[in-house]
Design an enzyme around this catalytic site. Sequence first.
Site, short mmCIF file in Angstrom:
data_model
loop_
_atom_site.label_atom_id
_atom_site.label_comp_id
_atom_site.label_asym_id
_atom_site.label_seq_id
_atom_site.Cartn_x
_atom_site.Cartn_y
_atom_site.Cartn_z
N TYR A 30 0.81 -1.22 0.00
CA TYR A 30 0.00 0.00 0.00
C TYR A 30 0.85 1.28 0.00
O TYR A 30 0.28 2.38 -0.05
CB TYR A 30 -0.94 0.01 1.20
CG TYR A 30 -1.90 -1.16 1.18
CD1 TYR A 30 -2.91 -1.25 0.23
CD2 TYR A 30 -1.77 -2.20 2.09
CE1 TYR A 30 -3.78 -2.33 0.20
CE2 TYR A 30 -2.64 -3.29 2.07
CZ TYR A 30 -3.63 -3.34 1.12
OH TYR A 30 -4.49 -4.41 1.09
N HIS A 60 -4.67 6.24 -1.05
CA HIS A 60 -5.27 6.08 0.28
C HIS A 60 -4.25 6.30 1.40
O HIS A 60 -4.63 6.50 2.54
CB HIS A 60 -5.86 4.68 0.41
CG HIS A 60 -7.28 4.63 0.87
ND1 HIS A 60 -8.09 5.73 1.04
CD2 HIS A 60 -8.05 3.57 1.21
CE1 HIS A 60 -9.28 5.36 1.45
NE2 HIS A 60 -9.29 4.05 1.57
N PHE A 103 -5.67 -0.87 9.23
CA PHE A 103 -6.24 -0.61 7.92
C PHE A 103 -7.22 0.56 8.00
O PHE A 103 -7.77 0.86 9.06
CB PHE A 103 -6.88 -1.84 7.27
CG PHE A 103 -5.87 -2.88 6.89
CD1 PHE A 103 -5.17 -2.76 5.70
CD2 PHE A 103 -5.58 -3.93 7.73
CE1 PHE A 103 -4.21 -3.70 5.34
CE2 PHE A 103 -4.61 -4.87 7.39
CZ PHE A 103 -3.92 -4.75 6.19
N ASN A 108 -10.29 1.31 7.10
CA ASN A 108 -11.68 1.19 7.55
C ASN A 108 -11.84 1.02 9.05
O ASN A 108 -12.95 1.16 9.57
CB ASN A 108 -12.37 0.02 6.83
CG ASN A 108 -12.47 0.25 5.34
OD1 ASN A 108 -12.12 1.31 4.83
ND2 ASN A 108 -12.94 -0.75 4.63
N ASN A 158 -14.36 5.87 4.58
CA ASN A 158 -14.58 4.86 5.61
C ASN A 158 -13.66 5.01 6.82
O ASN A 158 -14.05 4.67 7.94
CB ASN A 158 -14.46 3.46 5.02
CG ASN A 158 -15.64 3.13 4.14
OD1 ASN A 158 -16.75 3.61 4.36
ND2 ASN A 158 -15.41 2.32 3.13
#
Length: 187
Positions: free
Chosen positions: A14, A19, A64, A66, A112
């Site tokens: 990631y 994000h 993460f 969310n 989120n």
Amino acid sequence: MYVILGIGNPGRQYENTKHNIGFISLDFLSAAWNIPIQKIKHKALIGEGQHKGERVILVKPQTFVNLSGESIGEIMRFYKLSPEQLIVVYDDVNLDAGRIRIRSKGSDGGHNGMKSIIYHLQSDAFPRIRLGVGQKPSTYDLADWVLSKFTDEEIKVMAKAVDAIPDMVEEIMINGVQSAMNRFNGR
């Protein structure tokens, strides 16, 4: 005392994704203020230090995006802090790449990570710095877009926004959110 949280996903796959602009911003802030982010505590990587006479905790949740609220909820309760002592830095697909929008409070805007933070704090009254990563092209679904890597051109644009993060956070801490909004919004 201030807690500065960057939203992102843990893991090498990631790194340098849209994000993770919150993590990227915190890494830059960590270097600028010489506050290493290396302790594991409260489901996060954290760095503790001082800046301009204020105690500062830099937070990169390892839960993460969310589930970002799990980590920050724990931290805010542990230190008995009010939501106003939290500053969140995160990506926004509703803003053009590199655009900045600072707010003192507000809804999750469909993000989120912000939804989780608001749920765990039971408040939306905390300052946030939204960094635009651009709207998704019609050929992408939203998850693929925010998990895509920045292009070379986007990196140039985003670097200017990230370079201003230390000044934005400092402005919020020293002179308040309204002053930071007046100074940085619209960039």
